[in-house]
Design a protein around this motif. Structure first.
Motif, PDB file in Angstrom:
ATOM      1  N   LEU A 113      88.550 -13.704  93.087  1.00 22.42           N
ATOM      2  CA  LEU A 113      88.369 -13.893  94.521  1.00 22.42           C
ATOM      3  C   LEU A 113      88.243 -15.376  94.835  1.00 22.42           C
ATOM      4  O   LEU A 113      87.214 -16.002  94.568  1.00 22.42           O
ATOM      5  CB  LEU A 113      87.130 -13.138  95.000  1.00 22.42           C
ATOM      6  CG  LEU A 113      86.812 -13.219  96.479  1.00 22.42           C
ATOM      7  CD1 LEU A 113      87.963 -12.665  97.314  1.00 22.42           C
ATOM      8  CD2 LEU A 113      85.552 -12.440  96.776  1.00 22.42           C
ATOM      9  N   ALA A 114      89.295 -15.951  95.372  1.00 21.45           N
ATOM     10  CA  ALA A 114      89.306 -17.322  95.903  1.00 21.45           C
ATOM     11  C   ALA A 114      88.663 -18.349  94.980  1.00 21.45           C
ATOM     12  O   ALA A 114      87.852 -19.157  95.412  1.00 21.45           O
ATOM     13  CB  ALA A 114      88.636 -17.344  97.274  1.00 21.45           C
ATOM     14  N   LEU A 155      81.465  -8.788  99.092  1.00 18.99           N
ATOM     15  CA  LEU A 155      82.648  -9.214  98.333  1.00 18.99           C
ATOM     16  C   LEU A 155      83.891  -8.504  98.858  1.00 18.99           C
ATOM     17  O   LEU A 155      84.944  -9.132  99.040  1.00 18.99           O
ATOM     18  CB  LEU A 155      82.461  -8.942  96.838  1.00 18.99           C
ATOM     19  CG  LEU A 155      81.448  -9.816  96.114  1.00 18.99           C
ATOM     20  CD1 LEU A 155      81.240  -9.316  94.686  1.00 18.99           C
ATOM     21  CD2 LEU A 155      81.882 -11.268  96.107  1.00 18.99           C
ATOM     22  N   ASP A 156      83.788  -7.193  99.123  1.00 17.33           N
ATOM     23  CA  ASP A 156      84.916  -6.443  99.691  1.00 17.33           C
ATOM     24  C   ASP A 156      85.316  -7.022 101.048  1.00 17.33           C
ATOM     25  O   ASP A 156      86.493  -7.198 101.336  1.00 17.33           O
ATOM     26  CB  ASP A 156      84.553  -4.968  99.871  1.00 17.33           C
ATOM     27  CG  ASP A 156      84.521  -4.189  98.571  1.00 17.33           C
ATOM     28  OD1 ASP A 156      85.162  -4.618  97.590  1.00 17.33           O
ATOM     29  OD2 ASP A 156      83.847  -3.144  98.546  1.00 17.33           O
ATOM     30  N   ARG A 157      84.315  -7.310 101.870  1.00 11.26           N
ATOM     31  CA  ARG A 157      84.571  -7.856 103.202  1.00 11.26           C
ATOM     32  C   ARG A 157      85.268  -9.213 103.102  1.00 11.26           C
ATOM     33  O   ARG A 157      86.251  -9.471 103.791  1.00 11.26           O
ATOM     34  CB  ARG A 157      83.251  -7.981 103.961  1.00 11.26           C
ATOM     35  CG  ARG A 157      83.382  -8.463 105.372  1.00 11.26           C
ATOM     36  CD  ARG A 157      81.988  -8.506 106.043  1.00 11.26           C
ATOM     37  NE  ARG A 157      81.936  -9.487 107.087  1.00 11.26           N
ATOM     38  CZ  ARG A 157      81.793 -10.792 106.935  1.00 11.26           C
ATOM     39  NH1 ARG A 157      81.656 -11.316 105.749  1.00 11.26           N
ATOM     40  NH2 ARG A 157      81.772 -11.599 107.966  1.00 11.26           N
ATOM     41  N   PHE A 158      84.780 -10.085 102.232  1.00 12.02           N
ATOM     42  CA  PHE A 158      85.389 -11.401 102.070  1.00 12.02           C
ATOM     43  C   PHE A 158      86.811 -11.285 101.524  1.00 12.02           C
ATOM     44  O   PHE A 158      87.729 -11.976 101.989  1.00 12.02           O
ATOM     45  CB  PHE A 158      84.530 -12.274 101.159  1.00 12.02           C
ATOM     46  CG  PHE A 158      85.031 -13.682 101.046  1.00 12.02           C
ATOM     47  CD1 PHE A 158      84.981 -14.539 102.137  1.00 12.02           C
ATOM     48  CD2 PHE A 158      85.558 -14.155  99.856  1.00 12.02           C
ATOM     49  CE1 PHE A 158      85.460 -15.842 102.045  1.00 12.02           C
ATOM     50  CE2 PHE A 158      86.037 -15.450  99.750  1.00 12.02           C
ATOM     51  CZ  PHE A 158      85.986 -16.295 100.845  1.00 12.02           C
ATOM     52  N   MET A 193      90.195 -12.609 103.303  1.00 10.76           N
ATOM     53  CA  MET A 193      91.154 -13.488 102.622  1.00 10.76           C
ATOM     54  C   MET A 193      92.559 -12.881 102.660  1.00 10.76           C
ATOM     55  O   MET A 193      93.544 -13.594 102.890  1.00 10.76           O
ATOM     56  CB  MET A 193      90.730 -13.728 101.168  1.00 10.76           C
ATOM     57  CG  MET A 193      89.481 -14.553 101.012  1.00 10.76           C
ATOM     58  SD  MET A 193      89.674 -16.257 101.554  1.00 10.76           S
ATOM     59  CE  MET A 193      90.878 -16.852 100.385  1.00 10.76           C
ATOM     60  N   ALA A 194      92.657 -11.563 102.463  1.00 13.44           N
ATOM     61  CA  ALA A 194      93.955 -10.892 102.529  1.00 13.44           C
ATOM     62  C   ALA A 194      94.544 -11.003 103.932  1.00 13.44           C
ATOM     63  O   ALA A 194      95.746 -11.233 104.094  1.00 13.44           O
ATOM     64  CB  ALA A 194      93.815  -9.424 102.115  1.00 13.44           C
ATOM     65  N   ALA A 195      93.690 -10.869 104.959  1.00 17.33           N
ATOM     66  CA  ALA A 195      94.154 -11.001 106.343  1.00 17.33           C
ATOM     67  C   ALA A 195      94.648 -12.420 106.607  1.00 17.33           C
ATOM     68  O   ALA A 195      95.677 -12.613 107.274  1.00 17.33           O
ATOM     69  CB  ALA A 195      93.033 -10.636 107.310  1.00 17.33           C
ATOM     70  N   ALA A 196      93.934 -13.404 106.101  1.00 15.32           N
ATOM     71  CA  ALA A 196      94.351 -14.798 106.277  1.00 15.32           C
ATOM     72  C   ALA A 196      95.680 -15.053 105.572  1.00 15.32           C
ATOM     73  O   ALA A 196      96.579 -15.693 106.139  1.00 15.32           O
ATOM     74  CB  ALA A 196      93.277 -15.742 105.750  1.00 15.32           C
TER      75      ALA A 196
END
Length: 85
Positions: free
Chosen positions: A20-21, A52-55, A59-62
């Protein structure tokens, strides 16, 4: 959508695996792990894994938004924006 909603209510997919990022958080087989040089720990706290799921969904939306912009503008944004701030 509330800030503490779970990933099932988020319209973007969260990757099944991957880091994750650039963080030590890695999703493996649907579970979050924190990976360090000396080993890894499975994250089990529902509030933490929910964040973590929300972030990851954000990130996927971005990433999806950037891909749409690149397609709409006919190519990579980075080459056009280089040096501008």
């Amino acid at each position: 959508m509330s800030p503490r909603s779970n990933s099932s209510s988020v319209p973007f997919s969260v990757p099944r695996s991957g880091r994750l990022a650039g963080s030590p958080a890695v999703r493996r087989d649907g579970k979050w792990c924190l990976v360090f040089g000396s080993g890894s720990v499975i994250a089990t706290d529902p509030a933490f894994t929910g964040e973590l799921d929300r972030f990851a969904a954000l990130m996927a939306a971005a990433d999806q938004s950037v891909a749409v912009l690149r397609t709409a503008q006919g190519g990579p944004l980075a080459s056009r924006c280089r040096g501008r701030r």
